[in-house]
Design a protein around this motif. Structure first.
Motif, PDB file in Angstrom:
ATOM      1  N   ARG A  52       0.830  -1.208   0.000  1.00 55.15           N
ATOM      2  CA  ARG A  52       0.000   0.000   0.000  1.00 55.15           C
ATOM      3  C   ARG A  52       0.867   1.261   0.000  1.00 55.15           C
ATOM      4  N   THR A  55       2.292   1.599  -3.597  1.00 56.28           N
ATOM      5  CA  THR A  55       1.316   2.021  -4.612  1.00 56.28           C
ATOM      6  C   THR A  55       0.656   3.362  -4.262  1.00 56.28           C
ATOM      7  N   LEU A  57      -1.113   4.283  -1.651  1.00 62.77           N
ATOM      8  CA  LEU A  57      -2.390   4.291  -0.929  1.00 62.77           C
ATOM      9  C   LEU A  57      -2.237   4.861   0.470  1.00 62.77           C
ATOM     10  N   ILE A  58      -1.136   4.517   1.123  1.00 66.64           N
ATOM     11  CA  ILE A  58      -0.885   5.123   2.435  1.00 66.64           C
ATOM     12  C   ILE A  58       0.489   5.776   2.435  1.00 66.64           C
ATOM     13  N   ASN A  75       5.183  13.028  -5.771  1.00 64.85           N
ATOM     14  CA  ASN A  75       4.421  13.059  -7.037  1.00 64.85           C
ATOM     15  C   ASN A  75       3.558  11.806  -7.192  1.00 64.85           C
ATOM     16  N   ILE A  77       0.562  11.185  -8.302  1.00 61.97           N
ATOM     17  CA  ILE A  77      -0.189  10.971  -9.554  1.00 61.97           C
ATOM     18  C   ILE A  77       0.753  10.510 -10.667  1.00 61.97           C
ATOM     19  N   LYS A  80       1.743   6.998 -10.023  1.00 57.12           N
ATOM     20  CA  LYS A  80       0.634   6.060 -10.247  1.00 57.12           C
ATOM     21  C   LYS A  80       0.364   5.847 -11.739  1.00 57.12           C
ATOM     22  N   VAL A  85      -2.255  -1.805 -10.662  1.00 56.73           N
ATOM     23  CA  VAL A  85      -2.395  -2.479  -9.369  1.00 56.73           C
ATOM     24  C   VAL A  85      -3.558  -3.462  -9.420  1.00 56.73           C
ATOM     25  N   PRO A  87      -5.314  -5.365  -6.647  1.00 56.96           N
ATOM     26  CA  PRO A  87      -5.457  -5.760  -5.248  1.00 56.96           C
ATOM     27  C   PRO A  87      -6.107  -7.136  -5.169  1.00 56.96           C
TER      28      PRO A  87
ATOM     29  N   MET B   3       5.394  17.548 -11.753  1.00 57.19           N
ATOM     30  CA  MET B   3       4.544  17.432 -12.942  1.00 57.19           C
ATOM     31  C   MET B   3       4.140  18.831 -13.394  1.00 57.19           C
ATOM     32  N   GLU B  90     -10.192   0.404  -2.706  1.00 59.38           N
ATOM     33  CA  GLU B  90      -8.730   0.307  -2.773  1.00 59.38           C
ATOM     34  C   GLU B  90      -8.267   0.399  -4.230  1.00 59.38           C
ATOM     35  N   LEU B  93      -8.453   3.992  -5.372  1.00 61.50           N
ATOM     36  CA  LEU B  93      -7.332   4.793  -4.862  1.00 61.50           C
ATOM     37  C   LEU B  93      -6.031   4.504  -5.596  1.00 61.50           C
ATOM     38  N   SER B  94      -5.947   3.308  -6.204  1.00 61.95           N
ATOM     39  CA  SER B  94      -4.704   2.970  -6.908  1.00 61.95           C
ATOM     40  C   SER B  94      -4.634   3.632  -8.290  1.00 61.95           C
ATOM     41  N   PRO B  96      -4.622   6.930 -10.866  1.00 65.72           N
ATOM     42  CA  PRO B  96      -3.952   8.226 -10.646  1.00 65.72           C
ATOM     43  C   PRO B  96      -4.946   9.312 -10.209  1.00 65.72           C
ATOM     44  N   VAL B  97      -5.439   9.169  -8.993  1.00 64.79           N
ATOM     45  CA  VAL B  97      -6.371  10.141  -8.413  1.00 64.79           C
ATOM     46  C   VAL B  97      -5.957  10.425  -6.972  1.00 64.79           C
ATOM     47  N   LEU B 249      -9.205   6.698   5.627  1.00 63.36           N
ATOM     48  CA  LEU B 249      -8.956   6.114   4.301  1.00 63.36           C
ATOM     49  C   LEU B 249      -8.878   4.589   4.312  1.00 63.36           C
ATOM     50  N   MET B 250      -8.086   4.065   5.215  1.00 65.06           N
ATOM     51  CA  MET B 250      -7.818   2.623   5.210  1.00 65.06           C
ATOM     52  C   MET B 250      -8.786   1.839   6.089  1.00 65.06           C
TER      53      MET B 250
END
Lengths: 311, 253
Positions: A52, A55, A57-58, A75, A77, A80, A85, A87, B3, B90, B93-94, B96-97, B249-250
């Motif tokens: 996580r 990737t 997420l945390i 960075n 975004i 990513k 991914v 999961p 970016m 999940e 969230l993975s 690109p946001v 979030l988690m």
């Protein structure tokens, strides 16, 4: 295939705490471009927390994660955009059709809708799902859902693919198909980061394996390298046509420990050659016929158990 | 390496658009959205209106605001709990946001849903009642109100709960008092003292006032104050939603 030495994932001193519990404790490692890297560990070892953080997420408490040179904390975004991914099971929208799921995923990466239509069709054909393209995913089997899951994660042709337990709960055919897809993607140049509970899967798929335990990296090596570390776990598997008192074989002092497996015995030894010769003489002397005799090297599972016990 | 701003903006707005589209496709037809968003305000209106001598001409702007409030805030509370329960959050969230992208996408979905239904209700009102319409003020009010209420809905989705139905109960505890303290059932001009003061804590009060102005040409609060108040409420809801969603979030994944 020769793997490149350029690191596509660089992890430095990565740490994450939840309250007083340190889930991941100053771990550092790298994943080379075009390699399949397996990440193993028992439950609660820190695998999921690590993936996580990798990737985005945390956010880690300290340490760095670079994805193809991009700091995911600074960075997220941009980092990513380079990854796909997958999961654990069931992470696609079951109310949408297979094609809608793939197109939705592609749109997050800015792929034009017209191009996406063709890409989704091609992916569905590749996975043998063309006839079910417009069916809601909720009508799919677990294996088919996982195929749509993978198709959605690779629609933007990521340089790096994270898979979290990709074959968990799937039947044998689906597992084989997923493994084939992973190999094919890797052969086309995608770096794979794979977490799994299935040691054999890691053994046959991965170029290198990292083992995490108690939030710390216990070992990183090739599967064969890890096995060699534990030579004392070599064994000879035998069965005879008659029942045998194995304690007589133990008198040879060549057997470190023994394990009964159905009608077979596995005899652990640090000298399989001498043990095999002894067993041949033993069979001759006692008028026995071998039903099975096989020399087994140390398995990755043995290495895993050794590395994760007592911690 | 940073970016370029143009790329970042493009990715940010694209993310919002895709999240919005996803929500529209999946969640608009979910039964709780229909029940809490459309049927609930309709029955509330009928319970209040039928058998009583209420001047519909005066009551309609409040009814319009109530519909917008219920509809726009009905989608948001359910999306995140549903996605967490289904295991799709999940995955989302993975992509690109960022959390902000998801919050604004969820808000936009509620906003669009609210405006769509509200336009139908408005059309019925305009056909049956003889209003002199200030279309610009009405449209601006509807847009801002819809965003404000849908942002409230997204804020209500942020607590970590084991089941989406818990969120609906929680959101009702917040949403109903906001209705009752606003100027919907008791016109603002009839509210005095503590009741009047309390009404200023509900964002619906300001939208009712805007609708009253744009349909009947009467308002109890300065129009600029109505708009500024709705903007401030919107910013507070988005800010709190962002903080709360990040904190939780988690949880529940």
């Amino acid at each position: 295939m020769e793997k490149e030495s350029i690191k596509v994932i660089e992890v430095r001193e990565l740490t994450k705490k939840f309250g007083d519990v340190t889930a991941v404790d100053h771990i550092s490692f790298g994943v080379r471009k075009r390699e399949i890297f397996g990440f193993l560990g028992p439950n609660g070892a820190g695998k999921t927390t690590t993936i996580r953080m990798l990737t985005g997420l945390i956010t880690p408490d300290s340490g760095d994660v670079l994805i193809d040179g991009v700091d995911i904390r600074k960075n997220p975004i941009k980092a990513k955009m380079k990854i796909g991914v997958i999961p654990e099971m069931g992470n696609i929208y079951v109310d949408l059709t297979a094609k809608q799921n793939i197109i939705l995923a592609g749109r997050f990466y800015g792929i034009a809708r017209s191009e996406l239509e063709n890409m989704a069709d091609a992916l569905l054909a590749k996975f043998g799902l063309s006839k079910r393209a417009d069916d809601p995913v909720k009508t799919f089997s677990k294996g088919m859902k996982q195929q749509v899951n993978i198709a959605s994660a690779i629609v933007h042709s990521p340089e790096l693919l994270f898979l979290d337990e990709p074959t968990a709960g799937l039947d044998v055919q689906s597992q084989r198909m997923i493994k084939t897809i992973i190999r094919e993607m890797n052969q086309r140049g995608t770096t794979i980061f794979l977490t799994t509970h299935n040691i054999e899967e890691a053994n046959v798929l991965c170029d290198r394996v990292g083992i995490i335990n108690g939030g710390e990296i216990a070992a990183i090596d090739t599967p064969e390298g890890l096995k060699r570390t534990f030579e004392e776990t070599q064994s000879v598997e035998i069965s005879f046509d008659k029942t045998v008192d194995v304690s007589k074989i133990e008198e040879s002092r060549l057997v470190i420990r023994k394990e009964k497996l159905g009608d077979k015995w596995r005899l652990y030894t640090d000298n399989p050659d001498k043990l095999v010769k002894y067993l041949a003489q033993f069979a001759q002397d006692h008028n026995l016929i071998f039903s099975t005799m096989e020399i087994c090297g140390a398995s990755l599972e043995d290495a895993f158990v050794k590395l994760t016990e007592d911690r | 390496m940073i970016m370029p701003l143009g790329n970042f903006n493009r990715q940010f707005f694209r993310g919002i658009a895709v999240v919005t589209e996803k929500n529209i496709r999946i969640y608009y037809t979910k039964p709780p959205v229909i029940i809490f968003g459309f049927l609930f305000p309709l029955f509330m209106f009928l319970a209040f209106y039928l058998g009583k001598e209420v001047d519909f001409y005066i009551f309609f702007p409040g009814l319009l605001a109530m519909f917008l409030f219920f509809i726009a805030s009905s989608v948001g509370p359910l999306i995140t709990p549903w996605e967490k329960q289904a295991g799709t959050y999940e995955r989302l969230l993975s992509f690109p946001v960022s959390t902000n992208t998801i919050i604004l996408g969820d808000s936009a979905a509620g906003m669009i849903f609210g405006i769509m239904i509200n336009v139908v209700v408005l059309a019925v009102g305009l056909i049956t009642l003889n209003y002199s319409l200030n279309i610009l003020v009405l449209c601006l009010g509807m847009l801002l109100g819809a965003f404000c209420f849908s942002a409230l809905g997204v804020l209500l989705a942020s607590p970590s709960v084991p089941n989406p139905s818990y969120v609906m109960m929680f959101s009702s505890i917040i949403r109903f008092p906001l209705i009752f303290i606003s100027g919907i059932f008791i016109p603002l001009e009839d509210l005095h003292g503590f009741g009047r003061m309390l009404s200023y804590f509900s964002p619906i009060t300001y939208l009712v006032d805007i609708f009253n102005f744009s349909l009947r040409g009467q308002s109890n609060i300065a129009l600029i104050v109505d708009f500024v108040a709705l903007i401030i409420f919107s910013l507070i809801f988005v800010y709190l939603a962002n903080r709360s969603h990040k904190r939780n979030l988690m949880r529940g994944l």
